[in-house]
Scaffold this motif. Structure first.
Motif, mmCIF file in Angstrom:
data_model
loop_
_atom_site.group_PDB
_atom_site.id
_atom_site.type_symbol
_atom_site.label_atom_id
_atom_site.label_comp_id
_atom_site.label_asym_id
_atom_site.label_seq_id
_atom_site.Cartn_x
_atom_site.Cartn_y
_atom_site.Cartn_z
ATOM 1 N N MET A 194 0.844 -1.191 0.000
ATOM 2 C CA MET A 194 0.000 0.000 0.000
ATOM 3 C C MET A 194 0.884 1.247 0.000
ATOM 4 O O MET A 194 1.804 1.352 0.807
ATOM 5 N N ILE A 195 0.615 2.168 -0.913
ATOM 6 C CA ILE A 195 1.355 3.427 -0.973
ATOM 7 C C ILE A 195 0.346 4.573 -0.930
ATOM 8 O O ILE A 195 -0.625 4.575 -1.701
ATOM 9 N N VAL A 196 0.571 5.516 -0.023
ATOM 10 C CA VAL A 196 -0.348 6.643 0.126
ATOM 11 C C VAL A 196 0.416 7.952 -0.052
ATOM 12 O O VAL A 196 1.419 8.188 0.632
ATOM 13 N N ASN A 197 -0.062 8.789 -0.966
ATOM 14 C CA ASN A 197 0.477 10.133 -1.156
ATOM 15 C C ASN A 197 -0.368 11.079 -0.314
ATOM 16 O O ASN A 197 -1.572 11.229 -0.561
ATOM 17 N N THR A 198 0.236 11.698 0.692
ATOM 18 C CA THR A 198 -0.528 12.517 1.642
ATOM 19 C C THR A 198 -0.677 13.976 1.225
ATOM 20 O O THR A 198 -1.181 14.784 2.003
ATOM 21 N N ASP A 199 -0.258 14.326 0.009
ATOM 22 C CA ASP A 199 -0.282 15.727 -0.426
ATOM 23 C C ASP A 199 -1.636 16.395 -0.201
ATOM 24 O O ASP A 199 -1.700 17.545 0.250
ATOM 25 N N TYR A 200 -2.710 15.693 -0.519
ATOM 26 C CA TYR A 200 -4.029 16.333 -0.501
ATOM 27 C C TYR A 200 -4.949 15.780 0.586
ATOM 28 O O TYR A 200 -6.164 15.953 0.522
ATOM 29 N N PHE A 201 -4.362 15.112 1.573
ATOM 30 C CA PHE A 201 -5.147 14.666 2.718
ATOM 31 C C PHE A 201 -5.097 15.758 3.785
ATOM 32 O O PHE A 201 -4.034 16.078 4.304
ATOM 33 N N ARG A 202 -6.238 16.311 4.101
ATOM 34 C CA ARG A 202 -6.282 17.371 5.101
ATOM 35 C C ARG A 202 -6.093 16.815 6.508
ATOM 36 O O ARG A 202 -5.570 17.489 7.390
ATOM 37 N N LYS A 203 -6.560 15.595 6.704
ATOM 38 C CA LYS A 203 -6.446 14.962 8.024
ATOM 39 C C LYS A 203 -5.737 13.626 7.885
ATOM 40 O O LYS A 203 -6.142 12.785 7.080
ATOM 41 N N PHE A 204 -4.685 13.445 8.676
ATOM 42 C CA PHE A 204 -3.971 12.173 8.649
ATOM 43 C C PHE A 204 -4.827 11.039 9.205
ATOM 44 O O PHE A 204 -4.562 9.867 8.947
ATOM 45 N N ASP A 205 -5.872 11.387 9.977
ATOM 46 C CA ASP A 205 -6.758 10.358 10.513
ATOM 47 C C ASP A 205 -7.380 9.533 9.389
ATOM 48 O O ASP A 205 -7.637 8.332 9.553
#
Length: 236
Positions: A194-205
């Motif tokens: 699993m790979i997640v790009n957090t650029d556009y996630f407002r909440k890490f939750d």
């Protein structure tokens, strides 16, 4: 962060002394987290460990354990005696002629393979390579250099240009570490589940929720349930 390294190693040895069937049933889930600087990977890994009720082993903790193991020869010998033929094969495959077999690498690999038997969230230090092929969830948290630099600049109160250099230098160092020790590409997507790009996630939750859901999809929540039952802990 202070840690009783010998206590952790002793816990690993105890886990390895369990009868094989019981050990497989009672072992807690294992999630490895590889991350780029500024992606929020450390925060996300900690939140996942808290959410799932399993231990967190950050890179500094793993290093402390490996360093302690270097002087606790009797403990590391006990670990080595418990490792099976599969572990020996993985060690041979990973630490072949491509890399040197210095003591730190040996102890680090042994400790991470030992942590597989106790369960937890393992951050960095090539855990995704060492535990490849096992029933673990291998996660990579990434972000663009620009987004990561912006976060570092805001968090540390430094200029964007300085933060960008810091992110780029850190990515190069981590890539070199993985290549030098494991002959594996840091950014190879096939090394992760699993790979997640957090650029556009407002909440890490939200990212934490995705990882927990992926762990459930892999059946790792059943391992947690079995481990809780075996330990006599309340089951959520």
């Amino acid at each position: 962060m202070a840690i009783d390294a010998q206590a952790v190693i002793q816990a690993i040895v105890r886990a390895l002394e369990e009868p094989p069937t019981r050990a497989r049933q009672a072992r807690k889930p294992v999630i490895t987290v590889s991350r780029t600087l500024g992606s929020g990977g450390d925060v996300i890994a900690r939140a996942v460990s808290e959410r799932m009720g399993i231990e967190l082993y950050g890179s500094e903790i793993i290093t402390a354990i490996a360093t302690e193991a270097n002087v606790s020869s009797t403990l590391i010998e006990a670990l080595n005696e418990k490792l099976d033929a599969v572990d020996a094969w993985i060690y041979s495959a990973v630490f072949g002629k491509h890399v040197s077999r210095d003591e730190y690498v040996h102890f680090l690999s042994t400790v991470i393979r030992g942590l597989y038997h106790t369960g937890g969230v393992i951050i960095g230090r090539g855990g995704h390579v060492i535990l490849a092929g096992r029933d673990v969830l291998r996660v990579r948290i990434v972000g663009s250099v620009e987004a990561c630099a912006t976060r570092i600049s805001e968090d540390e109160g430094i200029s964007y240009a300085e933060a960008k250099r810091k992110v780029q230098d850190n990515n190069k160092r981590r890539g070199k570490f993985i290549w030098d020790l494991f002959h594996s590409r840091y950014n190879d997507p096939t090394n992760f589940d699993m790979i997640v790009n957090t650029d556009y996630f407002r909440k890490f939750d939200d990212v934490v929720e995705m990882i927990v859901m992926a762990a459930r999809a892999r059946g790792l929540d059943r391992k947690l349930h079995s481990a809780q039952v075996a330990a006599g802990q309340p089951v959520a």
